[in-house]
Structures are given as C-alpha cells and as structure tokens.
Design a protein around this motif. Sequence first.
Motif, PDB file in Angstrom:
ATOM      1  N   UNK A  15     -42.306  -5.986  15.819  1.00  0.00           N
ATOM      2  CA  UNK A  15     -41.178  -6.209  16.719  1.00  0.00           C
ATOM      3  C   UNK A  15     -39.949  -6.699  15.985  1.00  0.00           C
ATOM      4  N   UNK A  16     -40.143  -7.512  14.962  1.00  0.00           N
ATOM      5  CA  UNK A  16     -39.013  -8.010  14.182  1.00  0.00           C
ATOM      6  C   UNK A  16     -38.399  -6.921  13.320  1.00  0.00           C
ATOM      7  N   UNK A  46     -32.619 -13.794  20.679  1.00  0.00           N
ATOM      8  CA  UNK A  46     -31.867 -14.096  19.458  1.00  0.00           C
ATOM      9  C   UNK A  46     -30.469 -14.555  19.845  1.00  0.00           C
ATOM     10  N   UNK A  47     -30.215 -15.854  19.697  1.00  0.00           N
ATOM     11  CA  UNK A  47     -28.915 -16.407  20.075  1.00  0.00           C
ATOM     12  C   UNK A  47     -28.021 -16.665  18.867  1.00  0.00           C
ATOM     13  N   UNK A  48     -28.433 -16.203  17.692  1.00  0.00           N
ATOM     14  CA  UNK A  48     -27.713 -16.495  16.456  1.00  0.00           C
ATOM     15  C   UNK A  48     -27.089 -15.245  15.830  1.00  0.00           C
ATOM     16  N   UNK A  49     -27.844 -14.161  15.781  1.00  0.00           N
ATOM     17  CA  UNK A  49     -27.414 -12.959  15.065  1.00  0.00           C
ATOM     18  C   UNK A  49     -26.352 -12.174  15.839  1.00  0.00           C
ATOM     19  N   UNK A 122     -32.545 -15.499  27.347  1.00  0.00           N
ATOM     20  CA  UNK A 122     -32.931 -15.083  28.691  1.00  0.00           C
ATOM     21  C   UNK A 122     -32.529 -13.649  28.946  1.00  0.00           C
ATOM     22  N   UNK A 123     -32.466 -13.274  30.210  1.00  0.00           N
ATOM     23  CA  UNK A 123     -32.194 -11.888  30.583  1.00  0.00           C
ATOM     24  C   UNK A 123     -30.706 -11.691  30.871  1.00  0.00           C
ATOM     25  N   UNK A 146     -28.761  -2.145  21.679  1.00  0.00           N
ATOM     26  CA  UNK A 146     -28.360  -3.231  20.781  1.00  0.00           C
ATOM     27  C   UNK A 146     -28.897  -2.937  19.389  1.00  0.00           C
ATOM     28  N   UNK A 147     -27.987  -2.983  18.415  1.00  0.00           N
ATOM     29  CA  UNK A 147     -28.341  -2.729  17.019  1.00  0.00           C
ATOM     30  C   UNK A 147     -27.902  -3.945  16.215  1.00  0.00           C
ATOM     31  N   UNK A 148     -28.775  -4.508  15.376  1.00  0.00           N
ATOM     32  CA  UNK A 148     -28.348  -5.633  14.540  1.00  0.00           C
ATOM     33  C   UNK A 148     -27.123  -5.247  13.718  1.00  0.00           C
ATOM     34  N   UNK A 149     -26.150  -6.150  13.620  1.00  0.00           N
ATOM     35  CA  UNK A 149     -24.895  -5.828  12.951  1.00  0.00           C
ATOM     36  C   UNK A 149     -25.060  -5.721  11.434  1.00  0.00           C
TER      37      UNK A 149
END
Length: 152
Positions: A15-16, A46-49, A122-123, A146-149
Amino acid sequence: MRVLLGIGCAVLLWGCMADHRVFMADVNPLGWKTGDAVTAEFPNGDTVSFCNLYVVVRYDERAAGREVPLTVETLAPDSLAVGETITVRIPRRTFDRAIERNSVFFEREEPYRLRARLQRQGVYRFRFTPVGTTPVEGIAAIGIRAVPDGGR
C-alpha cells in the motif's frame, strides 16, 4: 502467527508503494443533468506529504470533443468546504482502438490541485456538479486521482 504477521506487513508495504490513488463515483451516462451532484470519497491518512490532484472523467464516444464545466466542492473532514468551477476538456478520439481492446470507455484527467497538502486525517468528499443548460451525455464516472508530488 508469523505467517499472518508477514502477510500483514507485506500488505502494508504494498500500500505504501502505490504511486497513486483514484476514487470514482458513477454518473448516469444517458444524461448527467445540471444540478445532479455526485460525490467521490477520498480517505486521507497522510497529512504531511504534498500530492497532485486530478479530476478524472470516464467517458464514451458521446462525450468526445466536449468541454464540460463542473463545480467541484471539496469538503474536508473538519467540515471546511471550498468550491470552484473548472472545465474538463474531453478530446475527440477514434473509437476503433477502444473496440479493439474490448472497451468503450476512455479516461481524461484534468489538473485540479498541484502540490496540495490534505492537512486533515479522515475522509475528504469531492462533490462534482455539471454546470450548463443541457445534460451531459456519455460520462460514466467522475472522481479524483491523487499522485505523490515528489518535489517536482
């Protein structure tokens, strides 16, 4: 017990390693009417990335070559709401290739937010509503990707 623990760790690691997440909601492909909102739910942990968000539209030949204006409302887990209008430009295509691969649908992505940080766990709910005077035909689903930047 060790086997179950190993499987659990493998699932978490898999998943990661996923490079993107897509969350879609079905639309009536016979005619998505003005004012008929559909909502795609996006669970965020993920509230940081930073990530790049794209509006994804799954469509058939009836929607090809259209510009579809949409209101996109984002509702955060803490009830903060933001709304705006975007236009998804669906290209004209030759549908012979879709028939060759046994599919009648294509997908189009439109950039929505680049380098966004979803700061609440959350959602998140993304509500899509067509804007215009006539129903939009040929759209089967809409959602958010959503794609990691990655700092690019």
